[in-house]
Motif scaffolding. Structure first.
Motif, PDB file in Angstrom:
ATOM      1  N   THR A  29      -5.631   2.501 -10.412  1.00 45.36           N
ATOM      2  CA  THR A  29      -4.512   3.212  -9.811  1.00 45.36           C
ATOM      3  C   THR A  29      -3.792   2.283  -8.849  1.00 45.36           C
ATOM      4  N   ALA A  30      -2.520   2.595  -8.578  1.00 42.86           N
ATOM      5  CA  ALA A  30      -1.793   1.878  -7.516  1.00 42.86           C
ATOM      6  C   ALA A  30      -1.871   2.630  -6.192  1.00 42.86           C
ATOM      7  N   ASP A  31      -2.476   3.818  -6.231  1.00 35.02           N
ATOM      8  CA  ASP A  31      -2.516   4.692  -5.053  1.00 35.02           C
ATOM      9  C   ASP A  31      -3.703   4.323  -4.158  1.00 35.02           C
ATOM     10  N   PRO A  32      -3.430   3.913  -2.916  1.00 29.22           N
ATOM     11  CA  PRO A  32      -4.532   3.453  -2.061  1.00 29.22           C
ATOM     12  C   PRO A  32      -5.585   4.523  -1.786  1.00 29.22           C
ATOM     13  N   ILE A  33      -5.159   5.766  -1.661  1.00 30.45           N
ATOM     14  CA  ILE A  33      -6.119   6.828  -1.331  1.00 30.45           C
ATOM     15  C   ILE A  33      -7.026   7.101  -2.533  1.00 30.45           C
ATOM     16  N   LYS A  34      -6.419   7.228  -3.728  1.00 32.59           N
ATOM     17  CA  LYS A  34      -7.231   7.430  -4.942  1.00 32.59           C
ATOM     18  C   LYS A  34      -8.168   6.251  -5.165  1.00 32.59           C
ATOM     19  N   ARG A  35      -7.755   5.083  -4.690  1.00 33.80           N
ATOM     20  CA  ARG A  35      -8.553   3.868  -4.853  1.00 33.80           C
ATOM     21  C   ARG A  35      -9.751   3.847  -3.906  1.00 33.80           C
ATOM     22  N   GLY A  36      -9.720   4.740  -2.915  1.00 32.51           N
ATOM     23  CA  GLY A  36     -10.817   4.756  -1.952  1.00 32.51           C
ATOM     24  C   GLY A  36     -10.521   3.930  -0.719  1.00 32.51           C
TER      25      GLY A  36
END
Ligand SMILES: [Zn+2]
Length: 309
Positions: A29-36
C-alpha cells in the motif's frame, strides 16, 4: 541501539531518522497507516544499498502518501534525484543528507518536472549542476510560479553517463510517461533504478500530463534493466524483491486502467458517462483512485481520439 519496529513495517531504525530496509512482509500500500506506520515517522531517510538512500516526505493533501527522492553519497559529493514540493520540505531533504554525509550536493537530476518534485529547489545549494530532459526544461521555463532551471542545466534527451567519486550514474529517458520529460537514474554498480513518476507504488496511475500507451512502453524499458531495486517517485521504498514485484503490479494497473477506458470508448460511451461507469476493480482501492480515475479516463479517450500530441 537499533529499535525494532513491528514485523509489519518495512524498516528498522539504525540511526536517528534513518531506516534500513529489511526483507519482511509488508502491506502492499502507499497508505502509511495501513502500512503500520505513523504520520510522525515522516519525513524519513531509508538506506537502500551502500551509499544509496531515499528520502520520503508526505505529498500535500489529505490523502497521505510519500513523495520519494533518491540520494547517492560518493567520495566527491552527493547525487540527488528529485526533491520535494516546497522550499521547507526540500530543506528537510538537504538537512537529511547532511546527517548522512558532510559532502556537498553536486548533481540534481530533475526526473519529474512537476511542482511536487521541483517547487522546493530554491533550498538546494546554488552551485549544483542540474540535469533535465529538454521537454521538462521547456515546461518549467514557460510555467507560471514554478521554480526555473538555470540556463547551464545539462540536457539529457536520450541517455548520458556521468561519474562522480567513482560512482557511475546513467540518466535515461525511457520514453514519454507521466510528464513527457521523464528521466530515470540507473546505478549500474548497485543495480538500482530510480524511476521517479514512471513508477507510482500503489498510487493510482496519475495521467493529467501523461502519454498512456507510451508510458506502458517506458515500463517495458524499465523492467528490461533487470534492476535489483526499483524506486518509485511516489509510494514507499521497498526491498529489492518487493520492488521487483511492485513495478510489475504497477504495470498491470496501468494496463487495466487503459483497457477499462478503451472498453468504454469502443462501446461508444461518452466520456462523462464513462467516468461514472468505469470499474477499476482492485485498483479502486489504490491511493488517489477517486481523484485520478476520471483524469485517466479522459486522458485515454484523448489518446484514442488522436488528440494527444
Ligand atoms: Zn508527483
Amino acid at each position: 541501539m537499533a529499535h525494532l519496529r513491528p514485523p509489519i513495517a518495512a524498516a528498522v531504525l539504525v540511526a536517528a531518522g534513518t531506516s534500513l530496509l529489511l526483507a519482511q512482509a509488508v502491506v502492499r500500500t502507499a497508505d502509511p497507516i495501513k502500512r503500520g506506520l505513523k504520520e510522525s515517522d515522516f519525513p524519513r531517510t531509508v538506506k537502500v544499498s551502500d551509499n544509496v538512500y531515499t528520502y520520503e516526505d508526505f505529498h500535500a493533501g489529505d490523502e497521505k502518501f510519500t513523495t520519494t527522492n533518491m540520494f547517492v553519497v560518493t567520495s566527491d559529493g552527493v547525487i540527488v534525484a528529485d526533491a520535494q514540493g516546497s522550499p521547507a520540505a526540500t530543506r528537510g531533504l538537504v538537512d537529511a543528507i547532511a546527517k548522512v554525509t558532510p559532502k556537498p550536493i553536486k548533481y540534481v537530476i530533475i526526473c519529474s518536472d512537476h511542482g511536487d518534485h521541483t517547487a522546493g529547489n530554491a533550498s538546494l545549494p546554488a552551485d549544483v549542476t542540474y540535469i533535465i530532459h529538454p521537454t521538462s526544461k521547456a515546461i518549467l521555463d514557460r510555467a507560471q510560479n514554478s521554480w526555473k532551471p538555470p540556463s547551464n542545466a545539462v540536457l539529457v534527451a536520450d541517455k548520458k553517463s556521468f561519474t562522480l567519486g567513482g560512482e557511475t550514474f546513467e540518466v535515461a529517458f525511457l520514453g514519454r510517461a507521466h510528464t513527457g520529460g521523464d528521466l530515470a537514474v540507473w546505478l549500474p554498480r548497485r543495480k538500482v533504478l530510480f524511476l521517479s513518476e514512471i513508477f507510482l507504488n500503489r498510487v493510482f496511475p496519475a495521467m493529467r500530463s501523461a502519454y498512456p500507451t507510451e508510458w506502458l512502453k517506458a515500463l517495458d524499458r524499465a523492467e528490461s534493466y533487470k534492476a535489483d531495486i526499483y524506486i518509485a517517485g511516489h509510494g514507499f521504498t521497498e526491498t529489492g524483491p518487493v520492488s521487483r514485484e511492485e513495478i510489475v503490479a504497477y504495470h498491470k494497473a496501468m494496463q487495466a486502467v487503459i483497457a477499462e477506458a478503451k472498453r468504454l470508448h469502443d462501446a461508444g460511451v461518452p466520456v462523462d458517462d464513462a467516468i461514472k461507469q468505469a470499474n477499476f476493480g482492485e485498483y479502486a482501492q489504490w491511493t488517489l483512485s477517486k481523484s485520478q480515475g476520471p483524469i485517466a479516463i479522459r486522458k485515454v479517450y484523448e489518446e484514442l481520439d488522436g488528440k494527444l500530441k
